[in-house]
Design a protein around this motif. Sequence first.
Motif, mmCIF file in Angstrom:
data_model
loop_
_atom_site.group_PDB
_atom_site.id
_atom_site.type_symbol
_atom_site.label_atom_id
_atom_site.label_comp_id
_atom_site.label_asym_id
_atom_site.label_seq_id
_atom_site.Cartn_x
_atom_site.Cartn_y
_atom_site.Cartn_z
ATOM 1 N N PRO A 219 31.985 24.976 40.527
ATOM 2 C CA PRO A 219 30.654 25.320 41.007
ATOM 3 C C PRO A 219 29.612 25.264 39.879
ATOM 4 C CG PRO A 219 31.830 27.330 40.485
ATOM 5 C CD PRO A 219 32.733 26.177 40.088
ATOM 6 N N GLN A 220 28.375 25.193 40.289
ATOM 7 C CA GLN A 220 27.265 25.145 39.343
ATOM 8 C C GLN A 220 26.855 26.568 38.955
ATOM 9 O OE1 GLN A 220 24.790 24.265 36.789
ATOM 10 N NE2 GLN A 220 25.358 22.408 37.873
ATOM 11 N N ALA A 221 26.811 26.835 37.653
ATOM 12 C CA ALA A 221 26.261 28.090 37.124
ATOM 13 C C ALA A 221 26.933 29.344 37.679
ATOM 14 C CB ALA A 221 24.751 28.135 37.391
ATOM 15 N N GLN A 222 28.233 29.312 37.801
ATOM 16 C CA GLN A 222 28.932 30.495 38.303
ATOM 17 C C GLN A 222 30.298 30.613 37.649
ATOM 18 O OE1 GLN A 222 28.988 31.230 42.314
ATOM 19 N NE2 GLN A 222 27.377 29.813 42.844
ATOM 20 N N THR A 223 30.747 31.848 37.538
ATOM 21 C CA THR A 223 32.108 32.051 37.037
ATOM 22 C C THR A 223 33.077 32.306 38.190
ATOM 23 O OG1 THR A 223 31.546 34.362 36.675
ATOM 24 C CG2 THR A 223 31.469 32.895 34.759
ATOM 25 N N ALA A 224 32.591 32.249 39.411
ATOM 26 C CA ALA A 224 33.437 32.558 40.576
ATOM 27 C C ALA A 224 34.310 31.368 40.939
ATOM 28 C CB ALA A 224 32.549 32.964 41.756
ATOM 29 N N HIS A 225 35.266 31.050 40.067
ATOM 30 C CA HIS A 225 36.199 29.950 40.372
ATOM 31 C C HIS A 225 37.485 30.136 39.581
ATOM 32 C CE1 HIS A 225 35.106 27.426 36.696
ATOM 33 N NE2 HIS A 225 34.104 28.269 36.742
ATOM 34 N N ASN A 226 38.531 29.423 40.041
ATOM 35 C CA ASN A 226 39.882 29.604 39.490
ATOM 36 C C ASN A 226 39.937 29.533 37.966
ATOM 37 O OD1 ASN A 226 41.115 29.809 41.995
ATOM 38 N ND2 ASN A 226 41.326 27.580 42.189
ATOM 39 N N ASN A 227 39.342 28.482 37.406
ATOM 40 C CA ASN A 227 39.549 28.238 35.982
ATOM 41 C C ASN A 227 39.009 29.354 35.107
ATOM 42 O OD1 ASN A 227 40.726 25.894 36.706
ATOM 43 N ND2 ASN A 227 39.255 24.513 35.732
ATOM 44 N N PHE A 228 37.829 29.854 35.481
ATOM 45 C CA PHE A 228 37.257 30.932 34.667
ATOM 46 C C PHE A 228 38.197 32.134 34.645
ATOM 47 C CE2 PHE A 228 34.875 34.880 34.184
ATOM 48 C CZ PHE A 228 34.296 34.660 32.948
ATOM 49 N N TRP A 229 38.666 32.523 35.836
ATOM 50 C CA TRP A 229 39.492 33.738 35.909
ATOM 51 C C TRP A 229 40.894 33.507 35.374
ATOM 52 C CZ3 TRP A 229 37.343 38.113 35.607
ATOM 53 C CH2 TRP A 229 36.034 38.244 36.051
ATOM 54 N N ASP A 230 41.362 32.286 35.450
ATOM 55 C CA ASP A 230 42.635 31.933 34.824
ATOM 56 C C ASP A 230 42.523 32.160 33.311
ATOM 57 O OD1 ASP A 230 45.207 30.842 34.668
ATOM 58 O OD2 ASP A 230 44.435 28.817 34.317
ATOM 59 N N PHE A 231 41.413 31.669 32.751
ATOM 60 C CA PHE A 231 41.192 31.834 31.308
ATOM 61 C C PHE A 231 41.166 33.320 30.941
ATOM 62 C CE2 PHE A 231 38.816 32.496 27.476
ATOM 63 C CZ PHE A 231 39.185 31.450 26.650
ATOM 64 N N GLN A 232 40.471 34.108 31.778
ATOM 65 C CA GLN A 232 40.348 35.541 31.463
ATOM 66 C C GLN A 232 41.725 36.196 31.433
ATOM 67 O OE1 GLN A 232 37.207 36.585 30.557
ATOM 68 N NE2 GLN A 232 36.810 34.422 30.954
ATOM 69 N N PHE A 233 42.580 35.775 32.374
ATOM 70 C CA PHE A 233 43.922 36.365 32.390
ATOM 71 C C PHE A 233 44.717 35.930 31.163
ATOM 72 C CE2 PHE A 233 48.433 36.244 33.267
ATOM 73 C CZ PHE A 233 48.659 37.587 33.552
ATOM 74 N N MET A 234 44.589 34.654 30.807
ATOM 75 C CA MET A 234 45.379 34.122 29.698
ATOM 76 C C MET A 234 44.916 34.670 28.338
ATOM 77 S SD MET A 234 47.382 32.226 31.484
ATOM 78 C CE MET A 234 48.359 31.424 30.250
ATOM 79 N N HIS A 235 43.726 35.265 28.300
ATOM 80 C CA HIS A 235 43.195 35.772 27.033
ATOM 81 C C HIS A 235 42.852 37.251 27.178
ATOM 82 C CE1 HIS A 235 42.652 31.467 26.639
ATOM 83 N NE2 HIS A 235 42.657 31.659 25.339
#
Length: 733
Positions: A195-211
Motif C-alpha cells: 500500500p501507499q504511505a501505510q504500515t498496515a501490511h504484512n511486510n512491515f509487521w513481519d519486520f517488527q516481529f523479526m526485530h
Amino acid sequence: MTGELLKSGLEKAEMMVGGEQNAKLAQFKVNTKDVTSGNGVITSDYGVKQVNTDDWLKVVNENHTGPALLEDPFAREKIHRFDHERIPERVVHARGSGAFGTFRLLESAQDVTSAGILTDTSRETPLFIRFSTVLGSRGSADTVRDVRGFAVKFYTQEGNWDIVGNNIPVFFIQDAIKFPDVIHAGKAEPHNEVPQAQTAHNNFWDFQFMHTEATHMFMWTQSDRAIPRSFRMMQGFGVNTYTLINSEGKRHFVKFHFVPEQGVHSLVWDEAQKIGGQDPDFHRKDLWDAIEAGAYPKWRFGIQVIPEANEHEFDFDILDATKIWPEDLVPVRFIGEIELNRNPDEFFPQTEQIAFCTSHVVPGIGFSDDPLLQGRNFSYFDTQLSRLGVNWQELPINRPICPVLNHNRDGQSRHTITKGTVNYWPNRFSAGPPAEKSDPTSYVDYPQKVEGIKVRTKSAKFKEHFNQAQLFYNSLSPPEQAHIQSALSFELSHCDDPTVHERLCQRLADIDLGLAQRVAQTVGSPAPQKSNHPNHGKKTIHLSQTEFPGSNTIPARKIALLIANGFDSTVYQTIEKAYKALGALPTPVGPVRTPIQPASGSAVQPIHHLESARSTLFDAVILIGGNESYQATLSNNGRAVHWVREAFGHCKPVGAIGGAGIAILKTAVGTVQQVQIAQGSSVLESFGVVTAGEQATLGDEMMKQGSFMTTFTQVLAKHRAWNRETEGLTTMV
Ligand code: HDD
C-alpha cells in the motif's frame, strides 16, 4: 588572507542578522526574481526575447496546417526543460513541507559547549525546518499514520548545523546497516507497490516481529504521535546521541528537543483517514496558513545532557537510538526558542532542494558512537549526490551564510568561479590554508581515545528491547492506550497472512498481556496466554500527550461557526471577535457560500459551505443559534447534522447556543442521553459539549465568568473531550 575574508564574512553575516533581514534571506536576493512585478517579457533560457510562445514553428499549407519543425529552438527548449523537471524524490521522507524561521538562544550553554549558536545570547540564527512523512511518495496524503520528520537547518555563523530529527524520540533499529531493511519492509510491497504511505501490511509487521529492537518504536507509531493534528503541534527530537564539547575540551553526551508552544496534539484515526481524502494537503496548508496569518509557530529548544563520566550509569545504553533518556532521570534544560515566520517563495528550489546531513555539525558539537548515527553520517551526503548532484551545497537553500573556501572543484552544475592558479594545498602561494586550531570558530576534533578489536557486535545493554516499550505504554493515559489498541487492530487486520497476526500478538504480550489479548480478539487471532516479559508497571513523565505540560492553549485553533439564514448576529459577532482576539481562527460555515442573512443585522459571507469543508477540518464547532428558520434549515440538512455528529464522534468541543442551537445539537447527537443540556439562563459543560440556554445568550453576558465563552474556551484549550471515548459515548454516534 583567508582569516580576513572569514572575519569580514562573519561580520557581514552578524550585521545582517541584527538588521532588518536575516543573513539567509538577504543571500537569496541574488537568485530571486519576481515574475508578477516589473515589465519583463518572455525570453528563452539563453536570453532571447520571444514574440510567439503559443505556436510551434511549422511549414503550413493554405489551410495553415503542416508539420512542425525540429528547427524551432524555443519549442525544443521548452519541451526539453519540461521533460527533465523531475528529480528523484527522497528515498524516504519524500513528502514534506517547510518554512523559514529564527533561533534565539535564551540561556548560554557555555558550561557544556563552545558552539557560538548555543553560547551567544545576542545572536539570532536563521533556519529552515522541513517536516515530512516517511513512507509515502511525494504526492501522498499528509495525515497518514507515520513518523513525521522534523529536520532543522541552522545557518550559523560557523557553518550549517543540521538536526535531522523526527517527532518520535526513538527509532526502529539500532544499527544503520538495517536501514534499507526497515524501509523496504515499511514502504509498499515489491510485487505490486501496495500500500501507499501505510504500515498496515504484512511486510512491515513481519519486520517488527523479526526485530525485537523495533518494539519500542512501533508502540510510538501506533500511538497518537503518528497522526499529529498539525506540524505545529509536534515535538521534535534529534533522536540520536550527539556530544557537546566546551571551551575546556570537556565532552558531554546530548539529546536535542523541540517542544511546541502550541501544545502537543493529534487527530483521531477516523478523522485522519477522512482528511486524507478530503484535504490531502491538510498539514502543509495548516503550516502555510498559520504563518500567513501571523500566528507564527514556536518551539522551545532544549538539551538533555549526560557528562561523559556518567555514560554507563543507566540500565540502558545511552548510545542506543531505540531508547529514550527518561526525563525523570535526565531533565530537559530549555535554553532557546525557534519561531517559523516566513513561507518559502517557491517550493522546488527551497523545500524540495533543501538537503540535510546529520554529519553537518559546527564547532562545539560532535558525534557519539551511536551506531545509527555513525551510519547516517555516511548516508545523507551520499543520497544528495543522486538527488541533487555533487554541487548540491551551492544551491541557494543549502549555501551557508558564512564564507566557503576550499580546493574542491568541478562536478556537474558547478556555480562558483574560483580565481587563482592553484587548486590544492599546500601550494607555493600559501593560498587557501587550513584555519588555526586556536581560532574558536574552526572545527577541532575531540581527541576521543579508541582502542579495541574489529568485530560486528553490540553492547550487552543494546540487547534489552522491552523495558521502554512497557514504560511508554504504561505512561499513557487510558484513551491513549485505547488508541494504540485500535491502531494495532486496524494495522493487523490489513495483513492477510495469519502468521503475521499470531506472531505480533505474541510480541504484544511482551509489552502487556491484556493489550495482546484484546488485539488478538479483535483481529481473530489466538490470544496469548502468557508473557515472556511481564509488564513491569513503571511509568515516566512527559510521554503522554493528554498530560503534556503546557498543552492547553487555543491560539490558531480553527473553530467552525455554523450559520444559516436567521442566525443570531449579536452572538456571532461577539464570538468571532472574542476568538480572533485570543488568536484562534473562527470561521463562518453555512449551507452555501452566498451571504447569509441573520435574524437582524448585516449578512455574513461564509468562508466554507458544508460540502466544501467538513467538521474534520476544524478543531471545534459552534452552533451559533438563531430563529426558527435557522433551526429548521440546519436540522433538516443531513450534511449539517452529520457535521455536528462527526465532530462529536471525534471528541471535538461542540457548542450550541439558545433553543435553536440546542435543537440542532439534539438532532445530531440526541441518542447520547448522558450529555446534559443547559436550560433557561444556565451554561453547562458536559462531555465537552457546551450549551447555553435561551436567556444566557445575549451580548456581553457571554464573556463573563461561567458564561458560554469562558466555558467553551476551557474545553477548546483541552483539544478533545476524551471522556466521550472512555465512557463509550462515541460508539453511539
Ligand atoms: Fe533518515 C531523510 C530522519 C535514520 C537515511 N531522515 C531523512 C529525513 C528525516 C530523517 C527527517 C528527511 C530530511 C529532509 O526533510 O530532507 N532518519 C531520520 C531519523 C533517523 C533516521 C530521525 C533515526 C534516528 N536515515 C536514518 C538511517 C539512514 C537514513 C539509519 C541510513 C543509514 N534519511 C536517510 C536518507 C534520507 C533521509 C536516505 C532520504 C533523503 C535524505 O536523506 O536527504 O539518506
